[in-house]
Write a protein that holds these residues in place. Structure first.
Motif, mmCIF file in Angstrom:
data_model
loop_
_atom_site.group_PDB
_atom_site.id
_atom_site.type_symbol
_atom_site.label_atom_id
_atom_site.label_comp_id
_atom_site.label_asym_id
_atom_site.label_seq_id
_atom_site.Cartn_x
_atom_site.Cartn_y
_atom_site.Cartn_z
ATOM 1 N N UNK A 85 0.813 -1.222 0.000
ATOM 2 C CA UNK A 85 0.000 0.000 0.000
ATOM 3 C C UNK A 85 0.846 1.271 0.000
ATOM 4 N N UNK A 86 2.150 1.139 -0.204
ATOM 5 C CA UNK A 86 3.016 2.325 -0.193
ATOM 6 C C UNK A 86 2.723 3.200 -1.401
ATOM 7 N N UNK A 87 2.795 4.498 -1.181
ATOM 8 C CA UNK A 87 2.593 5.462 -2.277
ATOM 9 C C UNK A 87 3.956 5.695 -2.928
ATOM 10 N N UNK A 88 4.216 4.959 -4.011
ATOM 11 C CA UNK A 88 5.514 4.936 -4.675
ATOM 12 C C UNK A 88 5.331 5.305 -6.139
ATOM 13 N N UNK A 89 6.314 6.049 -6.684
ATOM 14 C CA UNK A 89 6.359 6.306 -8.120
ATOM 15 C C UNK A 89 7.587 5.589 -8.684
ATOM 16 N N UNK A 90 7.350 4.616 -9.560
ATOM 17 C CA UNK A 90 8.442 3.930 -10.241
ATOM 18 C C UNK A 90 8.676 4.606 -11.588
ATOM 19 N N UNK A 91 9.903 5.070 -11.817
ATOM 20 C CA UNK A 91 10.278 5.658 -13.103
ATOM 21 C C UNK A 91 11.027 4.577 -13.872
ATOM 22 N N UNK A 92 10.341 3.949 -14.823
ATOM 23 C CA UNK A 92 10.925 2.868 -15.623
ATOM 24 C C UNK A 92 11.507 3.484 -16.887
ATOM 25 N N UNK A 93 12.822 3.614 -16.921
ATOM 26 C CA UNK A 93 13.488 4.317 -18.023
ATOM 27 C C UNK A 93 14.035 3.346 -19.057
ATOM 28 N N UNK A 94 13.579 3.490 -20.297
ATOM 29 C CA UNK A 94 14.098 2.662 -21.391
ATOM 30 C C UNK A 94 13.453 1.299 -21.467
ATOM 31 N N UNK A 95 12.134 1.263 -21.569
ATOM 32 C CA UNK A 95 11.408 -0.017 -21.582
ATOM 33 C C UNK A 95 11.486 -0.747 -22.930
ATOM 34 N N UNK A 96 12.023 -0.103 -23.959
ATOM 35 C CA UNK A 96 11.962 -0.643 -25.319
ATOM 36 C C UNK A 96 12.428 -2.087 -25.467
ATOM 37 N N UNK A 97 13.592 -2.492 -24.887
ATOM 38 C CA UNK A 97 14.073 -3.845 -25.159
ATOM 39 C C UNK A 97 13.105 -4.942 -24.719
ATOM 40 N N UNK A 98 12.341 -4.684 -23.656
ATOM 41 C CA UNK A 98 11.443 -5.707 -23.097
ATOM 42 C C UNK A 98 10.081 -5.090 -22.820
ATOM 43 N N UNK A 99 9.508 -4.468 -23.832
ATOM 44 C CA UNK A 99 8.297 -3.677 -23.637
ATOM 45 C C UNK A 99 7.135 -4.525 -23.129
ATOM 46 N N UNK A 100 6.903 -5.690 -23.717
ATOM 47 C CA UNK A 100 5.778 -6.534 -23.295
ATOM 48 C C UNK A 100 5.962 -7.030 -21.866
ATOM 49 N N UNK A 101 7.203 -7.359 -21.507
ATOM 50 C CA UNK A 101 7.463 -7.834 -20.140
ATOM 51 C C UNK A 101 7.286 -6.698 -19.135
ATOM 52 N N UNK A 102 7.691 -5.485 -19.517
ATOM 53 C CA UNK A 102 7.454 -4.321 -18.646
ATOM 54 C C UNK A 102 5.960 -4.110 -18.442
ATOM 55 N N UNK A 103 5.207 -4.233 -19.532
ATOM 56 C CA UNK A 103 3.761 -4.037 -19.451
ATOM 57 C C UNK A 103 3.123 -5.063 -18.519
ATOM 58 N N UNK A 104 3.586 -6.309 -18.615
ATOM 59 C CA UNK A 104 3.008 -7.359 -17.763
ATOM 60 C C UNK A 104 3.285 -7.084 -16.292
ATOM 61 N N UNK A 105 4.543 -6.720 -15.960
ATOM 62 C CA UNK A 105 4.870 -6.444 -14.555
ATOM 63 C C UNK A 105 4.128 -5.207 -14.051
ATOM 64 N N UNK A 106 4.037 -4.177 -14.892
ATOM 65 C CA UNK A 106 3.296 -2.967 -14.488
ATOM 66 C C UNK A 106 1.836 -3.282 -14.231
ATOM 67 N N UNK A 107 1.230 -4.074 -15.120
ATOM 68 C CA UNK A 107 -0.179 -4.445 -14.932
ATOM 69 C C UNK A 107 -0.401 -5.171 -13.624
ATOM 70 N N UNK A 108 0.533 -6.040 -13.299
ATOM 71 C CA UNK A 108 0.403 -6.790 -12.055
ATOM 72 C C UNK A 108 0.560 -5.878 -10.838
ATOM 73 N N UNK A 109 1.531 -4.977 -10.886
ATOM 74 C CA UNK A 109 1.732 -4.052 -9.757
ATOM 75 C C UNK A 109 0.532 -3.144 -9.565
ATOM 76 N N UNK A 110 -0.022 -2.654 -10.669
ATOM 77 C CA UNK A 110 -1.156 -1.739 -10.562
ATOM 78 C C UNK A 110 -2.382 -2.416 -9.973
ATOM 79 N N UNK A 111 -2.547 -3.709 -10.276
ATOM 80 C CA UNK A 111 -3.698 -4.445 -9.746
ATOM 81 C C UNK A 111 -3.552 -4.727 -8.257
ATOM 82 N N UNK A 112 -2.305 -5.015 -7.828
ATOM 83 C CA UNK A 112 -2.085 -5.427 -6.438
ATOM 84 C C UNK A 112 -1.681 -4.285 -5.516
ATOM 85 N N UNK A 113 -1.219 -3.161 -6.077
ATOM 86 C CA UNK A 113 -0.681 -2.054 -5.263
ATOM 87 C C UNK A 113 -1.476 -0.787 -5.570
#
Length: 546
Positions: A85-113
């Motif tokens: 429940x922490x109020x955190x801002x993650x700055x993910x810089x340079x997602x291009x090499x693994x864009x789909x994997x970044x999207x999957x992890x972000x989706x999971x974090x947004x749902x649970x946090x």
């Protein structure tokens, strides 16, 4: 800036999109700094531009959050629980090499946090349902014939950036009306792309604005087919500008820029000397050539690594230089050199561990012995000595079992599993689960032996343009700012970056940036040289501080 701050107040994910060199990272850092007060849990920068494997994403997020692996549990689960429940801002810089994997992890974090938010940079959006894609615009440009804006550099972002960088490259860079008109025409030609403007401005140490404009225009005419607007046009403008800058380098500088692309995550002068020297690029010239590339905005000074200045390439320049390395016919040679360098360091670590174990005092803990043996076994496996690796792993496991050293126990078991010898796996996993999180061991590294240097009879190749002259012959008061002098004095007293930060009530990151700037100004490659220089001036100049 204000628009992005407002967006992050009402949406969970904002992705800054645009071509390479448009300023996505710089903007993300500015926004993160501006709104840091909204996030009690912190604003965390996660650099992903050089990531290769999907699991690296969670590992890097965990590292910036200070989270350690927990037994057999997936690192993604651990990261999500740590954010909670922490109020955190993650700055993910340079997602291009693994864009789909970044999207999957972000989706999971947004749902649970529920309180976490993400500010990402990428050339294209991640495609999340709750994502807002924000196109990073080029810098504002003077309009054709707008004499008022041309006459005032501060009123136009592109002209202001060019003038600031040119003034560093050539102190006293003229700010006449005629000169500003030429700059205005040139930055319009560069489409307001910050990196392209910086590259051209850095060359004003050797060229006039008119010469730079003519050179850039000549490269642009070679673009085929021509594209006049949009992201593709900006991409080609940047590519042509990088190519133009590259062709103005001396042959040794070109070779260095190509060869350092074998380092995935930055390098130091010592590493470049070991891997990149040869064929006209001598070890003793490595630091001057590196300084020359920094002065031309082709290499970035990026803090410290093991007490030495650390360098890296921005993604667009790295991509270009890697293509040049591939077409040069020397890629295989220098990738083998890089591999051999890593093996050499591993061999030296192994020899150091052997000496440690042979000369260890009787009171040396079993856990430490076991950890050293596990690391020796890992190095032996890397070098193809499987039988020796198995012996070290079994001995390490015995020491850890006796000392209940769970971290080393895990290292030994992983090694045995790689050797197809899963001895006692169930028993150890049960023990680790009962004990809870385990802090990983600190990495060990030793410097390699010095490489061959230029033969005494060799002549130095001529360089096309000299890099800035080191300021180490000057007194500290002339060479450094007041803050840099304070930090240099504390370095001479033996303080670490963390201790200096505490002494001056600033962050360790700020100290690291000051140290990197000092190394560049003085032409040094290590803190030891700074300390010796301060002691020398303190001992031989009136009023020297001790």
């Amino acid at each position: 800036m204000d628009e992005l701050a407002q967006l992050l107040a009402v949406t969970r994910v904002v992705t800054l999109c645009g071509v390479g060199g448009i300023g996505k990272t710089r903007l993300a850092l500015r926004v993160g700094t501006e709104i840091a007060g909204r996030f009690p849990g912190g604003v965390r920068l996660v650099e992903l531009g050089d990531a290769v494997l999907p699991q690296e994403i969670a590992a890097r997020v965990a590292a910036v959050l200070g989270v350690s692996p927990e037994g057999s549990r997936s690192l993604e689960d651990t990261v999500v629980e740590a954010i909670g429940d922490r109020r955190v801002l993650l700055v993910l810089d340079g997602c291009d090499p693994l864009l789909e994997d970044c999207a999957r992890l972000c989706g999971r974090m947004l749902s649970a946090c529920p309180e976490a938010k993400v500010l990402a940079t990428s050339r294209r959006p991640m495609g999340l349902a709750r994502e807002t894609a924000w196109r990073v615009p080029p810098l504002t440009l003077p309009e054709e014939g707008d004499d008022r804006r041309i006459g005032d550099p501060a009123s136009c972002e592109a002209v202001r950036l060019f003038h600031a960088r040119a003034a560093v490259a050539r102190p006293g860079f003229p700010a006449t009306r005629a000169g500003l008109a030429g700059v205005a025409s040139l930055v319009r030609r560069l489409d307001g792309i910050p990196l392209a403007i910086e590259l051209v401005a850095a060359m004003t140490c050797r060229l006039t604005v008119e010469q730079a404009a003519a050179g850039v225009s000549g490269h642009f005419r070679q673009m085929s087919p021509p594209v006049r607007e949009g992201a593709l046009a900006r991409h080609r403008v940047l590519a042509a500008t990088i190519d133009w800058s590259y062709h103005l380098l001396s042959d040794p500088e070109k070779a260095l820029l190509r060869r350092v692309t074998v380092f995935r995550d930055g390098w130091t002068s010592r590493m470049a000397e070991q891997v990149c020297a040869g064929s006209g690029l001598w070890t003793e010239d490595m630091l001057p050539h590196t300084r020359g590339l920094i002065a031309r905005s082709l290499v970035v000074l990026d803090g410290e690594m093991a007490g030495e200045a650390r360098y890296r390439l921005l993604r667009p320049i790295r991509d270009y230089a890697a293509e040049r390395l591939s077409s040069s016919g020397e890629e295989d040679r220098f990738r083998r050199r890089h591999r051999d360098y890593v093996h050499q360091v591993a061999f030296q670590v192994g020899a150091w561990l052997e000496r440690l174990l042979d000369t260890a005092p009787p009171h040396m803990s079993g856990a430490l012995r076991g950890r050293a043996l596990a690391l020796r076994g890992t190095l032996a496996l890397m070098q193809g000595r499987r039988d020796e690796a198995g012996e070290h792993a079994q001995a390490a496991l015995a020491f850890h079992r006796a000392a209940q050293g769970l971290a080393g126990d895990a290292l030994a078991l992983i090694l045995l599993a790689l050797l197809d010898q899963p001895v006692g796996l169930a028993e150890s996993v049960a023990s680790m689960r009962q004990a809870g999180p385990v802090r990983p061991a600190e990495p060990v590294g030793l410097p390699p032996s010095p490489p061959p240097r230029r033969p005494p009879s060799s002549e130095k190749p001529s360089a096309s343009g000299e890099p800035p002259t080191p300021a180490s012959h000057l007194a500290p008061g002339s060479a450094l700012t007041a803050r840099e002098q304070e930090i240099a004095l504390l370095i001479a007293q033996g303080l670490s970056n963390r201790a200096i930060a505490a002494e001056l009530v600033i962050s360790s990151a700020t100290v690291a940036r000051h140290v990197a700037n000092m190394l560049a100004k003085l032409g040094f490659s290590s803190r030891t040289q700074v300390a010796a220089w301060m002691v020398e001036w303190g001992a031989h100049r009136p009023g020297g501080r001790h």
